[in-house]
Design an enzyme around this catalytic site. Structure first.
Site, PDB file in Angstrom:
ATOM      1  N   GLU A  11       0.857  -1.188   0.000  1.00  0.00           N
ATOM      2  CA  GLU A  11       0.000   0.000   0.000  1.00  0.00           C
ATOM      3  C   GLU A  11       0.892   1.236   0.000  1.00  0.00           C
ATOM      4  OE1 GLU A  11      -2.454   1.548  -0.819  1.00  0.00           O
ATOM      5  OE2 GLU A  11      -4.093   1.296   0.613  1.00  0.00           O
ATOM      6  N   ASP A  12       0.412   2.299  -0.623  1.00  0.00           N
ATOM      7  CA  ASP A  12       1.177   3.539  -0.629  1.00  0.00           C
ATOM      8  C   ASP A  12       1.178   4.191   0.748  1.00  0.00           C
ATOM      9  OD1 ASP A  12      -1.536   4.102  -0.768  1.00  0.00           O
ATOM     10  OD2 ASP A  12      -1.382   5.523  -2.424  1.00  0.00           O
ATOM     11  N   ASP A  40      -3.603   5.435   6.260  1.00  0.00           N
ATOM     12  CA  ASP A  40      -4.145   6.675   6.823  1.00  0.00           C
ATOM     13  C   ASP A  40      -5.104   6.296   7.958  1.00  0.00           C
ATOM     14  OD1 ASP A  40      -4.485   9.615   6.571  1.00  0.00           O
ATOM     15  OD2 ASP A  40      -6.471   9.127   5.854  1.00  0.00           O
ATOM     16  N   PHE A  95      -1.885  15.934   4.558  1.00  0.00           N
ATOM     17  CA  PHE A  95      -2.068  15.390   3.213  1.00  0.00           C
ATOM     18  C   PHE A  95      -0.762  15.468   2.418  1.00  0.00           C
ATOM     19  CE2 PHE A  95      -3.539  15.508  -1.209  1.00  0.00           C
ATOM     20  CZ  PHE A  95      -4.331  14.366  -1.207  1.00  0.00           C
ATOM     21  N   ARG A 153       1.128  12.510  -8.999  1.00  0.00           N
ATOM     22  CA  ARG A 153       1.661  11.149  -8.817  1.00  0.00           C
ATOM     23  C   ARG A 153       3.073  10.987  -9.363  1.00  0.00           C
ATOM     24  NH1 ARG A 153      -2.513   7.820  -7.230  1.00  0.00           N
ATOM     25  NH2 ARG A 153      -4.546   8.152  -8.206  1.00  0.00           N
TER      26      ARG A 153
END
Ligand code: 5GP
Ligand code: MG
Length: 182
Positions: free
Chosen positions: A104-105, A108, A158, A171
């Site tokens: 996973e990036d 959160d 963020f 990205r």
């Protein structure tokens, strides 16, 4: 592109982690994964879209030869009060009795991984399941999910770049940027 400040749509971001820092950390994670899975052939599932760059970089540091596949998860508001449900697109191989690693990036709230990992355990019965996330926001977590490999713990702000987007853009930035305070 390589600037300290990036404007994306209406927001300004400032550089937070450089590509070199990220690359060094990924080499370290790659060593850990290679040692942990020596002699095995795990199935690595990269969760799109955000983790595609992490996957590409991590996989090329491994000294094992894993099977790699990609999934896309789409969440929607269900009609029940239980809330959000995930749909898996693209899982095209059997995971039964396989050693699985989810990539996973960013972790959160933990909702995506919590639901997906739970669903995989129930439906596919892998021999083992581990989670690797490049970024982790400890102050944002709301679900009982723990990653086995963590690149960086970051503040609850963020971020964009290195695969992560803001409304579809950002990205391709090689470094990681955080929302800049005005
Ligand atoms: P979670 O389910 O853990 O709340 O987060 C799931 C997804 O939200 C992540 O895989 C990622 O796509 C997105 N996300 C969470 N935090 C950030 C962030 O800081 N920046 C970006 N670009 N996406 C994020
Ligand atoms: Mg993601």
């Amino acid at each position: 592109m390589s600037y300290d400040i990036q404007q994306i749509h209406d927001l300004r971001f400032r550089r937070f982690l450089s590509r070199t820092e990220i690359a060094d950390r990924i080499v370290a994670i790659g060593k850990e994964v290679s040692a942990d899975y020596q002699g095995k052939q795990p199935v690595i599932i990269s969760i799109l879209n955000g983790s595609f760059i992490f996957a590409a970089d991590l996989l090329r540091t491994l000294t094992i030869d894993p099977f790699i596949t990609f999934v896309k998860l789409s969440s929607y508001q269900g009609i029940q009060t239980t809330g959000l449900v995930s749909t898996v697109l693209g899982l095209d191989c059997s995971l039964k009795n396989k050693d699985v690693i989810l990539l996973e990036d960013i972790l959160d709230t933990g909702k995506t991984l919590y639901e997906f990992a739970h669903q995989l355990q129930q439906e596919h019965q892998p021999a083992s399941l581990k989670i690797a996330t490049l970024f982790y926001k400890p102050d944002a977590v709301q679900y009982p999910i723990q990653a086995d490999y963590i690149g960086f713990s970051i503040p609850n702000i963020f971020v964009v770049g290195y695969g992560l987007d803001y409304n579809g853009f950002g990205r391709s930035l090689p470094d990681l940027y955080v929302l800049a305070e005005e």
